[in-house]
Enzyme design. Sequence first.
Site, PDB file in Angstrom:
ATOM      1  N   HIS A 132     -87.779  20.821 -20.696  1.00 31.48           N
ATOM      2  CA  HIS A 132     -86.337  20.597 -20.794  1.00 31.48           C
ATOM      3  C   HIS A 132     -86.055  19.240 -21.439  1.00 31.48           C
ATOM      4  O   HIS A 132     -86.924  18.380 -21.499  1.00 31.48           O
ATOM      5  CB  HIS A 132     -85.678  20.642 -19.408  1.00 31.48           C
ATOM      6  CG  HIS A 132     -85.523  22.028 -18.878  1.00 31.48           C
ATOM      7  ND1 HIS A 132     -86.550  22.697 -18.260  1.00 31.48           N
ATOM      8  CD2 HIS A 132     -84.478  22.886 -18.902  1.00 31.48           C
ATOM      9  CE1 HIS A 132     -86.140  23.911 -17.911  1.00 31.48           C
ATOM     10  NE2 HIS A 132     -84.886  24.049 -18.300  1.00 31.48           N
ATOM     11  N   LYS A 136     -82.515  15.803 -18.105  1.00 33.06           N
ATOM     12  CA  LYS A 136     -82.574  16.634 -16.883  1.00 33.06           C
ATOM     13  C   LYS A 136     -83.051  15.797 -15.702  1.00 33.06           C
ATOM     14  O   LYS A 136     -84.006  15.039 -15.814  1.00 33.06           O
ATOM     15  CB  LYS A 136     -83.488  17.838 -17.096  1.00 33.06           C
ATOM     16  CG  LYS A 136     -83.467  18.804 -15.921  1.00 33.06           C
ATOM     17  CD  LYS A 136     -84.012  20.161 -16.294  1.00 33.06           C
ATOM     18  CE  LYS A 136     -84.068  21.108 -15.108  1.00 33.06           C
ATOM     19  NZ  LYS A 136     -82.742  21.383 -14.543  1.00 33.06           N
TER      20      LYS A 136
HETATM   21  P1  NAD Z   1     -74.691  17.027 -16.363  1.00 32.02           P
HETATM   22  O1  NAD Z   1     -75.303  15.810 -15.735  1.00 32.02           O
HETATM   23  O2  NAD Z   1     -74.379  17.028 -17.827  1.00 32.02           O
HETATM   24  O3  NAD Z   1     -73.318  17.389 -15.591  1.00 32.02           O
HETATM   25  C1  NAD Z   1     -73.153  17.357 -14.211  1.00 32.02           C
HETATM   26  C2  NAD Z   1     -71.690  17.018 -13.934  1.00 32.02           C
HETATM   27  O4  NAD Z   1     -71.474  17.130 -12.521  1.00 32.02           O
HETATM   28  C3  NAD Z   1     -71.341  15.563 -14.337  1.00 32.02           C
HETATM   29  O5  NAD Z   1     -70.120  15.560 -15.069  1.00 32.02           O
HETATM   30  C4  NAD Z   1     -71.197  14.861 -12.985  1.00 32.02           C
HETATM   31  O6  NAD Z   1     -70.246  13.800 -13.017  1.00 32.02           O
HETATM   32  C5  NAD Z   1     -70.728  16.012 -12.102  1.00 32.02           C
HETATM   33  N1  NAD Z   1     -70.919  15.775 -10.674  1.00 32.02           N
HETATM   34  C6  NAD Z   1     -71.899  15.055 -10.053  1.00 32.02           C
HETATM   35  N2  NAD Z   1     -71.702  15.054  -8.719  1.00 32.02           N
HETATM   36  C7  NAD Z   1     -70.594  15.795  -8.497  1.00 32.02           C
HETATM   37  C8  NAD Z   1     -69.885  16.147  -7.315  1.00 32.02           C
HETATM   38  N3  NAD Z   1     -70.293  15.739  -6.101  1.00 32.02           N
HETATM   39  N4  NAD Z   1     -68.786  16.931  -7.436  1.00 32.02           N
HETATM   40  C9  NAD Z   1     -68.347  17.344  -8.649  1.00 32.02           C
HETATM   41  N5  NAD Z   1     -68.970  17.020  -9.822  1.00 32.02           N
HETATM   42  C10 NAD Z   1     -70.086  16.257  -9.730  1.00 32.02           C
HETATM   43  O7  NAD Z   1     -75.663  18.226 -15.986  1.00 32.02           O
HETATM   44  P2  NAD Z   1     -75.725  19.681 -16.638  1.00 32.02           P
HETATM   45  O8  NAD Z   1     -76.794  19.706 -17.695  1.00 32.02           O
HETATM   46  O9  NAD Z   1     -74.352  20.139 -16.983  1.00 32.02           O
HETATM   47  O10 NAD Z   1     -76.303  20.521 -15.419  1.00 32.02           O
HETATM   48  C11 NAD Z   1     -75.560  20.631 -14.207  1.00 32.02           C
HETATM   49  C12 NAD Z   1     -76.368  21.437 -13.197  1.00 32.02           C
HETATM   50  O11 NAD Z   1     -76.496  22.789 -13.676  1.00 32.02           O
HETATM   51  C13 NAD Z   1     -77.799  20.924 -12.981  1.00 32.02           C
HETATM   52  O12 NAD Z   1     -78.138  21.099 -11.623  1.00 32.02           O
HETATM   53  C14 NAD Z   1     -78.624  21.842 -13.879  1.00 32.02           C
HETATM   54  O13 NAD Z   1     -79.957  21.955 -13.481  1.00 32.02           O
HETATM   55  C15 NAD Z   1     -77.879  23.142 -13.679  1.00 32.02           C
HETATM   56  N6  NAD Z   1     -78.089  24.156 -14.723  1.00 32.02           N
HETATM   57  C16 NAD Z   1     -78.205  25.432 -14.292  1.00 32.02           C
HETATM   58  C17 NAD Z   1     -78.342  26.449 -15.203  1.00 32.02           C
HETATM   59  C18 NAD Z   1     -78.384  27.870 -14.694  1.00 32.02           C
HETATM   60  O14 NAD Z   1     -78.404  28.812 -15.506  1.00 32.02           O
HETATM   61  N7  NAD Z   1     -78.363  28.059 -13.371  1.00 32.02           N
HETATM   62  C19 NAD Z   1     -78.386  26.195 -16.580  1.00 32.02           C
HETATM   63  C20 NAD Z   1     -78.274  24.856 -16.986  1.00 32.02           C
HETATM   64  C21 NAD Z   1     -78.122  23.844 -16.049  1.00 32.02           C
END
Ligand code: NAD
Length: 254
Positions: A132, A136
């Site tokens: 990744h 991440k």
């Molecule tokens: P990112 O860091 O770009 O975004 C995360 C966002 O969540 C940020 O804007 C942050 O400020 C916010 N955040 C943090 N704590 C929070 C809280 N308590 N309440 C509300 N918002 C909060 O990360 P990303 O790449 O967008 O990934 C987000 C999550 O999704 C990760 O856990 C990642 O592993 C997961 N993900 C899952 C899949 C899937 O298919 N299930 C795919 C991609 C990413």
Amino acid sequence: MSFSIAVVGAAGRMGQAIVAAARERGVSVAATADAGDDVAAAVAAADVTVDFSHHTATRSVLEAAVKLGKAVVIGTTGHAPESRDQLRALARETRTVWAGNFSVGVNLLFHLVGRAAKALPEGFDVEIVEMHHRFKKDAPSGTAVRLAEVVLEGLGLGPDALVHGREGVPGERPAREVGMHALRGGDVVGDHTVVFAALGERVELTHKASNRAIFARGAVHAAQWLLDRPNGLYDMQDVLGLHEKTGPGTAAAP
Ligand code: NAD
């Protein structure tokens, strides 16, 4: 069917992709929340809350959804194993789809890996490799964790058989071991390979994501699918009809 979603983690990479995927599909985004915002207010404002934020947010999203009788789609990964059971119990009290990966291709990979792990005779060593982007925060990925569960179940092994990386002089590889390796770098959206290696031959099953829109579209599709389901915890295999034999609302993943 017309419905609305709330997006938690809306300022993040996935949050933005979810908002774009909803617009693409004509689904209204009734509320967005990010760190520091009132998550319960966002949950209250929409039919389904889609959470791709941080593992510390999952409990408050689920508690609000249970209290308000709202549906939830959780894509956030990185939950500690000890908190996962409590979160699953909470998720079953409302309509929840929770998946470590919302892409159609990866869910097909789960299916094929499960079949391969059951079908291959002894003598095949199984290793999981994921890569990744450098941003991440958790490792291994939620998808790799799920792949490991599928492999261990298929091979009839317990969680202790999983080995994360190797260093020093670990000695010859035991037969009943599954290796897990997390690579990080650049802007890789998400690659997962499961290697089945025997003496003289090797099978590799690989999925490569090149655009995070696939996860966002899957999550919005799951939100719509949830609208007329009974309470229960579902995964993307349920949404896509890929489960071989589990009943509705009994998903264990992620
Ligand atoms: P990112 O860091 O770009 O975004 C995360 C966002 O969540 C940020 O804007 C942050 O400020 C916010 N955040 C943090 N704590 C929070 C809280 N308590 N309440 C509300 N918002 C909060 O990360 P990303 O790449 O967008 O990934 C987000 C999550 O999704 C990760 O856990 C990642 O592993 C997961 N993900 C899952 C899949 C899937 O298919 N299930 C795919 C991609 C990413």
